[in-house]
Design a protein around this motif. Structure first.
Motif, PDB file in Angstrom:
ATOM      1  N   ILE A  86       0.845  -1.202   0.000  1.00 37.34           N
ATOM      2  CA  ILE A  86       0.000   0.000   0.000  1.00 37.34           C
ATOM      3  C   ILE A  86       0.878   1.249   0.000  1.00 37.34           C
ATOM      4  N   ARG A 108       0.872   3.956  -2.937  1.00 35.15           N
ATOM      5  CA  ARG A 108       0.552   5.358  -2.624  1.00 35.15           C
ATOM      6  C   ARG A 108       1.640   6.286  -3.159  1.00 35.15           C
ATOM      7  N   ARG A 109       2.899   5.907  -2.958  1.00 40.37           N
ATOM      8  CA  ARG A 109       4.011   6.729  -3.464  1.00 40.37           C
ATOM      9  C   ARG A 109       3.961   6.838  -4.983  1.00 40.37           C
ATOM     10  N   ARG A 140       1.386   6.488  -6.991  1.00 44.68           N
ATOM     11  CA  ARG A 140       0.225   7.273  -7.436  1.00 44.68           C
ATOM     12  C   ARG A 140       0.403   8.757  -7.114  1.00 44.68           C
ATOM     13  N   HIS A 141       0.891   9.066  -5.931  1.00 47.50           N
ATOM     14  CA  HIS A 141       1.080  10.470  -5.579  1.00 47.50           C
ATOM     15  C   HIS A 141       2.155  11.129  -6.435  1.00 47.50           C
ATOM     16  N   PRO A 194      -4.679   9.999  -6.625  1.00 46.82           N
ATOM     17  CA  PRO A 194      -4.932   9.584  -5.247  1.00 46.82           C
ATOM     18  C   PRO A 194      -4.911   8.060  -5.113  1.00 46.82           C
ATOM     19  N   TYR A 195      -4.687   7.605  -3.893  1.00 50.33           N
ATOM     20  CA  TYR A 195      -4.820   6.177  -3.578  1.00 50.33           C
ATOM     21  C   TYR A 195      -6.285   5.968  -3.221  1.00 50.33           C
ATOM     22  N   THR A 196      -6.973   5.106  -3.955  1.00 53.03           N
ATOM     23  CA  THR A 196      -8.414   4.915  -3.778  1.00 53.03           C
ATOM     24  C   THR A 196      -8.739   3.495  -3.341  1.00 53.03           C
ATOM     25  N   THR A 223      -7.653   1.170  -5.919  1.00 54.41           N
ATOM     26  CA  THR A 223      -6.222   0.867  -5.859  1.00 54.41           C
ATOM     27  C   THR A 223      -5.972  -0.211  -4.805  1.00 54.41           C
TER      28      THR A 223
END
Length: 150
Positions: free
Chosen positions: A61, A65-66, A68-69, A74-76, A79
Motif C-alpha cells: 500500500i 501510494r508513493r 500514485r502520488h 490519489p490512492y483509492t 487501488t
C-alpha cells in the motif's frame, strides 16, 4: 541474481522476522492456555500469517501510494483492490497448501518429535517457508509487470 536476492530479502525479510516472533508468541500462548498441540499449530500458523501478510500488504500500500502520488493520482479503494489482487496472485497457490496443510501439520508433529515446543515450532516454520517461497517468488516475479504498476 544478486539483485533479485536483495529485492526478495528486502520484501520478505522484515515480514519473516515479524512472523517468526508472532508465530512463537502465539504458539507458546496457545500451548500454555490449552495444552493442545492442534490449537498450538493453528494459532502459530494463523497469527504468524496475519503478521506476515499484514506487513506485506502495508508495504504494498505504501509503495502504491508513493507511485500514485508521484503522478498526482490519489490512492483509492480501487487501488486497494488492485493491491489485494496482486497479493492473491503472488501468494494464493502457495498459501492454500501452506496454511491448510503443510505448516499446521509440521507445527503439530515437530514439537512432539523434537520434545521442544519452541524448537519444533521454529523448525516447522523454517521448513514450511521453503515450500511456500518457491511458488510465491515465481508468482511475484510474473506479476510485477502486470499487477504492480499503480
Amino acid at each position: 541474481m544478486k539483485a533479485k536476492l536483495k529485492e526478495w530479502l528486502k520484501r520478505y525479510g522484515p515480514a519473516e522476522l515479524l512472523s517468526v516472533a508472532a508465530t512463537l508468541a502465539a504458539a507458546g500462548l496457545a500451548f500454555e492456555l490449552t495444552g493442545s498441540y492442534a490449537a498450538t499449530a493453528l494459532a502459530g500458523t494463523w497469527v504468524g500469517n496475519g503478521a506476515y501478510f499484514g506487513y506485506i500488504l502495508a508495504l504494498d500500500i505504501l509503495q502504491a501510494r508513493r507511485q500514485r502520488h508521484a503522478t498526482g493520482l490519489p490512492y483509492t479503494g480501487r487501488t486497494l483492490l488492485r493491491n489485494l489482487r496482486a497479493l492473491a496472485v503472488e501468494f494464493g497457490l502457495a498459501e492454500v497448501f501452506d496454511s491448510l496443510l503443510i505448516r499446521p501439520a509440521l507445527m503439530y508433529y515437530l514439537p512432539k518429535a523434537l520434545g521442544s515446543l519452541s524448537g519444533g515450532i521454529l523448525l516447522a516454520k523454517l521448513l514450511a517457508d521453503v515450500t511456500f517461497y518457491v511458488p510465491a517468488i515465481i508468482s511475484y516475479e510474473l506479476s510485477k509487470k502486470r499487477l504492480r504498476r499503480f
